[in-house]
Design a protein around this motif. Sequence first.
Motif, mmCIF file in Angstrom:
data_model
loop_
_atom_site.group_PDB
_atom_site.id
_atom_site.type_symbol
_atom_site.label_atom_id
_atom_site.label_comp_id
_atom_site.label_asym_id
_atom_site.label_seq_id
_atom_site.Cartn_x
_atom_site.Cartn_y
_atom_site.Cartn_z
ATOM 1 N N ARG A 217 0.823 -1.209 0.000
ATOM 2 C CA ARG A 217 0.000 0.000 0.000
ATOM 3 C C ARG A 217 0.857 1.259 0.000
ATOM 4 N N TRP A 218 1.858 1.314 0.868
ATOM 5 C CA TRP A 218 2.714 2.497 0.968
ATOM 6 C C TRP A 218 4.175 2.203 0.633
ATOM 7 N N ALA A 219 4.502 0.947 0.379
ATOM 8 C CA ALA A 219 5.884 0.578 0.054
ATOM 9 C C ALA A 219 5.896 -0.758 -0.670
ATOM 10 N N LYS A 220 7.014 -1.054 -1.312
ATOM 11 C CA LYS A 220 7.151 -2.324 -2.020
ATOM 12 C C LYS A 220 7.318 -3.476 -1.035
ATOM 13 N N ILE A 221 6.707 -4.588 -1.348
ATOM 14 C CA ILE A 221 6.734 -5.814 -0.527
ATOM 15 C C ILE A 221 6.345 -5.499 0.918
ATOM 16 N N GLN A 222 5.289 -4.733 1.084
ATOM 17 C CA GLN A 222 4.803 -4.357 2.408
ATOM 18 C C GLN A 222 3.623 -5.239 2.785
ATOM 19 N N ALA A 223 3.549 -5.604 4.064
ATOM 20 C CA ALA A 223 2.446 -6.425 4.576
ATOM 21 C C ALA A 223 1.647 -5.617 5.593
ATOM 22 N N ILE A 224 0.335 -5.547 5.376
ATOM 23 C CA ILE A 224 -0.540 -4.776 6.267
ATOM 24 C C ILE A 224 -1.748 -5.622 6.644
#
Length: 328
Positions: free
Chosen positions: A112-119
């Motif tokens: 969502r806000w960065a590459k390869i980010q988990a939320i």
Amino acid sequence: MRKNFLILLTIILCLNSCKDNGETLLPTVTGAAYDMLVVGSPQVWKDTAGRALFELLDEDTPGLPQSEPMFNISFIPESQFDGVLKPARNILMFKVDEHAYTQGKVHYKKNRWAKIQAIVQITAPNQEEMKKVIEEKGQEIIDFFVNVEYVRSLQYYRRYSNGKSRQLVIDSVGVALSIPDFLNKTKGAENFAWLSNGSLESRQDVVVYRVPYKSQDDFKIENLIAVRDSFLKMYIAGPSEGSYMTTELANYPPTYREMDVNGVYCMEVRGLWKVEGDFMGGPFMSRSYYDKKKNDIVTVETFVYAPQHKKRNKIRLMEAITTSVDFE
């Protein structure tokens, strides 16, 4: 005029391409592996639902000889969650609002806000519903974050791969793995491969072996351990004469769970290894896959030896290799 028009058209097409891709405009995630940023109401965080969430994330990493939490937890109130913090690699957001929600739910998002980010976002009308969601979906939430960490590790390993070690596994066992360049000490035999970084202070190893499948009983934990011990005794000797690697059963029985990995049946095992006849030991994790095409069981295991160091990140980073099996 026509030249200027063509330049403008090219710029517009490039911008549209970037918008379609999305990720090309995103920054790289910030923070270290297994860092966790929790965002929400301070009042809820300090109360029963927040404590349940903290305990989930702070549980001991399974299979380690010493206590190490699954994540390094930082909390920030939602009002202070700004642009500087948004590229964090792992974010768990929660919101309790009786007017906005009728039941507890979990939402999973990536990049969502960065590459390869988990939320992960947990929403609930009250703390009781939030706590219920945590109890019911806790393992699923943990697996989501861990699997994204695996993806990050594999992207690095594929960028800096060891082609020679990868080919050894293909030739010896008939499967392809993502092998990082630092696993450059190798041994191969029929249906067996052993890869190591060879470090005396912080050893990281992978073993891969194949056995025929006879029945579903082969996936029982006692049978998987028996096969493991037979290969390790045969190929991995200890530092003193007559010593060999085996599984610690008396003080720390291995744990296991069944899995479906992209349609392939798999059994995951975690436990401790030791050297029979010496004083070495540490954690291991293995995944045993059913190779339907060849009617075999292929096991990929990683273990570490780092007596003076914490071990969570060392073995977690190596676990990613066990998820990269590609049957030839």
